[in-house]
Design a protein around this motif. Structure first.
Motif, PDB file in Angstrom:
ATOM      1  N   ALA A  71       0.825  -1.206   0.000  1.00  0.00           N
ATOM      2  CA  ALA A  71       0.000   0.000   0.000  1.00  0.00           C
ATOM      3  C   ALA A  71       0.860   1.256   0.000  1.00  0.00           C
ATOM      4  O   ALA A  71       0.556   2.228  -0.712  1.00  0.00           O
ATOM      5  CB  ALA A  71      -0.927  -0.016   1.214  1.00  0.00           C
ATOM      6  N   ARG A  72       1.944   1.244   0.769  1.00  0.00           N
ATOM      7  CA  ARG A  72       2.832   2.427   0.805  1.00  0.00           C
ATOM      8  C   ARG A  72       3.522   2.620  -0.534  1.00  0.00           C
ATOM      9  O   ARG A  72       3.703   3.760  -0.997  1.00  0.00           O
ATOM     10  CB  ARG A  72       3.868   2.254   1.926  1.00  0.00           C
ATOM     11  N   LEU A  73       3.909   1.540  -1.183  1.00  0.00           N
ATOM     12  CA  LEU A  73       4.577   1.649  -2.482  1.00  0.00           C
ATOM     13  C   LEU A  73       3.642   2.211  -3.542  1.00  0.00           C
ATOM     14  O   LEU A  73       4.072   2.952  -4.440  1.00  0.00           O
ATOM     15  CB  LEU A  73       5.112   0.282  -2.905  1.00  0.00           C
ATOM     16  N   ARG A  74       2.369   1.873  -3.450  1.00  0.00           N
ATOM     17  CA  ARG A  74       1.412   2.384  -4.440  1.00  0.00           C
ATOM     18  C   ARG A  74       1.197   3.883  -4.298  1.00  0.00           C
ATOM     19  O   ARG A  74       0.732   4.543  -5.231  1.00  0.00           O
ATOM     20  CB  ARG A  74       0.087   1.629  -4.327  1.00  0.00           C
ATOM     21  N   ASP A  75       1.547   4.427  -3.126  1.00  0.00           N
ATOM     22  CA  ASP A  75       1.488   5.880  -2.946  1.00  0.00           C
ATOM     23  C   ASP A  75       2.613   6.584  -3.707  1.00  0.00           C
ATOM     24  O   ASP A  75       2.567   7.791  -3.900  1.00  0.00           O
ATOM     25  CB  ASP A  75       1.582   6.249  -1.464  1.00  0.00           C
ATOM     26  N   GLY A  76       3.627   5.807  -4.102  1.00  0.00           N
ATOM     27  CA  GLY A  76       4.707   6.354  -4.914  1.00  0.00           C
ATOM     28  C   GLY A  76       6.025   6.492  -4.196  1.00  0.00           C
ATOM     29  O   GLY A  76       6.105   7.164  -3.161  1.00  0.00           O
ATOM     30  N   VAL A  77       7.048   5.816  -4.698  1.00  0.00           N
ATOM     31  CA  VAL A  77       8.430   6.032  -4.276  1.00  0.00           C
ATOM     32  C   VAL A  77       9.302   6.013  -5.538  1.00  0.00           C
ATOM     33  O   VAL A  77       8.901   5.479  -6.570  1.00  0.00           O
ATOM     34  CB  VAL A  77       8.936   4.973  -3.273  1.00  0.00           C
ATOM     35  N   ASP A  78      10.479   6.588  -5.432  1.00  0.00           N
ATOM     36  CA  ASP A  78      11.373   6.686  -6.585  1.00  0.00           C
ATOM     37  C   ASP A  78      12.380   5.549  -6.659  1.00  0.00           C
ATOM     38  O   ASP A  78      12.895   5.246  -7.733  1.00  0.00           O
ATOM     39  CB  ASP A  78      12.115   8.033  -6.540  1.00  0.00           C
ATOM     40  N   LEU A  79      12.669   4.944  -5.503  1.00  0.00           N
ATOM     41  CA  LEU A  79      13.627   3.836  -5.468  1.00  0.00           C
ATOM     42  C   LEU A  79      13.161   2.817  -4.436  1.00  0.00           C
ATOM     43  O   LEU A  79      12.883   3.172  -3.289  1.00  0.00           O
ATOM     44  CB  LEU A  79      15.023   4.339  -5.104  1.00  0.00           C
ATOM     45  N   LEU A  80      13.063   1.577  -4.865  1.00  0.00           N
ATOM     46  CA  LEU A  80      12.749   0.463  -3.954  1.00  0.00           C
ATOM     47  C   LEU A  80      13.980  -0.414  -3.817  1.00  0.00           C
ATOM     48  O   LEU A  80      14.546  -0.856  -4.829  1.00  0.00           O
ATOM     49  CB  LEU A  80      11.581  -0.360  -4.503  1.00  0.00           C
ATOM     50  N   VAL A  81      14.393  -0.674  -2.582  1.00  0.00           N
ATOM     51  CA  VAL A  81      15.497  -1.596  -2.316  1.00  0.00           C
ATOM     52  C   VAL A  81      14.933  -2.795  -1.559  1.00  0.00           C
ATOM     53  O   VAL A  81      14.628  -2.701  -0.368  1.00  0.00           O
ATOM     54  CB  VAL A  81      16.625  -0.932  -1.506  1.00  0.00           C
ATOM     55  N   ASN A  82      14.768  -3.906  -2.268  1.00  0.00           N
ATOM     56  CA  ASN A  82      14.309  -5.148  -1.649  1.00  0.00           C
ATOM     57  C   ASN A  82      15.523  -5.851  -1.045  1.00  0.00           C
ATOM     58  O   ASN A  82      16.236  -6.587  -1.719  1.00  0.00           O
ATOM     59  CB  ASN A  82      13.649  -6.051  -2.695  1.00  0.00           C
ATOM     60  N   ASN A  83      15.742  -5.622   0.242  1.00  0.00           N
ATOM     61  CA  ASN A  83      16.954  -6.114   0.881  1.00  0.00           C
ATOM     62  C   ASN A  83      16.695  -7.161   1.965  1.00  0.00           C
ATOM     63  O   ASN A  83      17.586  -7.954   2.287  1.00  0.00           O
ATOM     64  CB  ASN A  83      17.722  -4.935   1.508  1.00  0.00           C
ATOM     65  N   ALA A  84      15.495  -7.212   2.520  1.00  0.00           N
ATOM     66  CA  ALA A  84      15.228  -8.100   3.664  1.00  0.00           C
ATOM     67  C   ALA A  84      15.519  -9.557   3.306  1.00  0.00           C
ATOM     68  O   ALA A  84      15.167 -10.022   2.223  1.00  0.00           O
ATOM     69  CB  ALA A  84      13.777  -7.947   4.105  1.00  0.00           C
ATOM     70  N   GLY A  85      16.154 -10.269   4.225  1.00  0.00           N
ATOM     71  CA  GLY A  85      16.464 -11.674   3.980  1.00  0.00           C
ATOM     72  C   GLY A  85      17.130 -12.299   5.186  1.00  0.00           C
ATOM     73  O   GLY A  85      17.508 -11.615   6.136  1.00  0.00           O
ATOM     74  N   PHE A  86      17.292 -13.624   5.151  1.00  0.00           N
ATOM     75  CA  PHE A  86      17.957 -14.334   6.240  1.00  0.00           C
ATOM     76  C   PHE A  86      18.539 -15.638   5.705  1.00  0.00           C
ATOM     77  O   PHE A  86      18.256 -16.045   4.567  1.00  0.00           O
ATOM     78  CB  PHE A  86      16.991 -14.616   7.399  1.00  0.00           C
ATOM     79  N   GLY A  87      19.362 -16.283   6.520  1.00  0.00           N
ATOM     80  CA  GLY A  87      19.990 -17.538   6.125  1.00  0.00           C
ATOM     81  C   GLY A  87      19.728 -18.632   7.136  1.00  0.00           C
ATOM     82  O   GLY A  87      19.256 -18.375   8.249  1.00  0.00           O
ATOM     83  N   HIS A  88      20.018 -19.874   6.740  1.00  0.00           N
ATOM     84  CA  HIS A  88      19.901 -21.028   7.623  1.00  0.00           C
ATOM     85  C   HIS A  88      21.302 -21.558   7.941  1.00  0.00           C
ATOM     86  O   HIS A  88      22.158 -21.606   7.058  1.00  0.00           O
ATOM     87  CB  HIS A  88      19.114 -22.156   6.964  1.00  0.00           C
ATOM     88  N   PRO A  89      21.549 -22.030   9.164  1.00  0.00           N
ATOM     89  CA  PRO A  89      22.863 -22.584   9.499  1.00  0.00           C
ATOM     90  C   PRO A  89      23.042 -24.026   9.049  1.00  0.00           C
ATOM     91  O   PRO A  89      24.158 -24.489   8.879  1.00  0.00           O
ATOM     92  CB  PRO A  89      22.906 -22.484  11.024  1.00  0.00           C
ATOM     93  N   GLY A  90      21.954 -24.751   8.856  1.00  0.00           N
ATOM     94  CA  GLY A  90      22.052 -26.179   8.566  1.00  0.00           C
ATOM     95  C   GLY A  90      21.936 -26.513   7.101  1.00  0.00           C
ATOM     96  O   GLY A  90      21.630 -25.661   6.258  1.00  0.00           O
ATOM     97  N   ASN A  91      22.192 -27.784   6.779  1.00  0.00           N
ATOM     98  CA  ASN A  91      21.991 -28.270   5.425  1.00  0.00           C
ATOM     99  C   ASN A  91      20.493 -28.421   5.149  1.00  0.00           C
ATOM    100  O   ASN A  91      19.662 -28.384   6.059  1.00  0.00           O
ATOM    101  CB  ASN A  91      22.697 -29.619   5.235  1.00  0.00           C
ATOM    102  N   PHE A  92      20.165 -28.640   3.891  1.00  0.00           N
ATOM    103  CA  PHE A  92      18.777 -28.651   3.444  1.00  0.00           C
ATOM    104  C   PHE A  92      17.898 -29.573   4.284  1.00  0.00           C
ATOM    105  O   PHE A  92      16.828 -29.170   4.760  1.00  0.00           O
ATOM    106  CB  PHE A  92      18.735 -29.056   1.970  1.00  0.00           C
ATOM    107  N   LEU A  93      18.333 -30.801   4.510  1.00  0.00           N
ATOM    108  CA  LEU A  93      17.503 -31.772   5.236  1.00  0.00           C
ATOM    109  C   LEU A  93      17.475 -31.529   6.737  1.00  0.00           C
ATOM    110  O   LEU A  93      16.729 -32.193   7.463  1.00  0.00           O
ATOM    111  CB  LEU A  93      17.980 -33.197   4.943  1.00  0.00           C
TER     112      LEU A  93
END
Length: 249
Positions: A71-93
């Motif tokens: 909703a905030r983005l639809r109000d208008g911004v000039d630059l979007l930085v999609n940065n949020a993220g995280f990692g896992h310490p273990g292997n896939f299984l």
């Protein structure tokens, strides 16, 4: 005054983007889960740089959080930085399916939905940019994290091919190891990572802004990682997967 919205903005690369863009005169919309820390960071930036800073608490791994930021983005911004993220310490299984699907929600669905929310307004105004933070891991095989970042790169390039132009830009940023809270939060042991492979968040952001201005679709900061990716493309995927598993451990 242009406005930038940054997700994962209270630490690491996101915080470095906030400082750089505030210094460049951008008004900021900062998104993060920790409301208390978010408001503290917002206050510090406003005091130091004299720009407007809007804290927007939201958990982007939830539909409610995503809807609030859309909703905030639809109000208008000039630059979007999609940065949020995280990692896992273990292997896939070793990782629960709930944690894996949460990662996909944040790394893929959030990037998709927020990019789709902001681009129509940018196209209408004929200006704007999106930076989707991926990783050098996107070019190697290492579990869901690697796969999700590969999706971010592919999605960013595909979107850039459709909407990018002289005044609208979409770019995937692919850093390597960066001195941030990322690995500590994921309880990852980084003691075996050579010191020369570590990058500073400020240098990553400066390289990203330079490459964005140049109109690049993919930015790999630092010649060390450009070389690693180039060499990796010459090695069979199966060997890369075996080596990646060892590095990951």
């Amino acid at each position: 005054m242009p406005t930038a919205l940054i997700t994962g903005a209270t630490a690491g690369i996101g915080a470095a983007f906030a400082r750089r863009l505030a210094a460049d005169g951008f008004s900021l919309v900062l998104v993060a889960r920790d409301e208390a820390r978010l408001r503290e960071v917002a206050g510090q930036l406003k005091l130091r740089y004299g720009v407007n800073v809007e804290p927007l608490p939201a958990d982007l791994a939830t539909d409610d959080g995503l809807a609030r930021v859309e909703a905030r983005l639809r109000d208008g911004v000039d630059l979007l930085v999609n940065n949020a993220g995280f990692g896992h310490p273990g292997n896939f299984l070793e990782v629960s399916v709930e944690d894996e699907t949460r990662m996909l929600k944040l790394h893929c669905e959030a990037v998709l939905r927020l990019t789709l929310a902001v681009l129509p307004g940018m196209r209408e105004r004929d200006r704007g940019a999106v930076i989707n933070v991926a990783s050098v891991a996107a070019f190697f095989t290492r579990g869901t994290y690697s796969a999700s970042k590969a999706w971010v790169v592919n999605f960013s390039e595909a979107t850039a091919s459709e909407v990018a132009g002289p005044r609208i830009k979409v770019m995937a940023l692919c850093p390597g190891f960066v001195r941030t809270e990322f690995h500590e939060r994921a309880s990852m042991d980084t003691s075996q990572i050579p010191g020369f492979l570590w990058l500073k968040a400020e240098n990553v952001v400066n390289a990203a802004m330079r490459d964005l201005a140049l109109g690049k679709w993919v930015s790999i900061p630092d010649v060390r990682y450009k070389t690693i990716v180039a060499v990796g493309r010459l090695i069979p995927r199966r060997l890369i997967g075996n080596r990646g598993a060892k590095i990951g451990r």
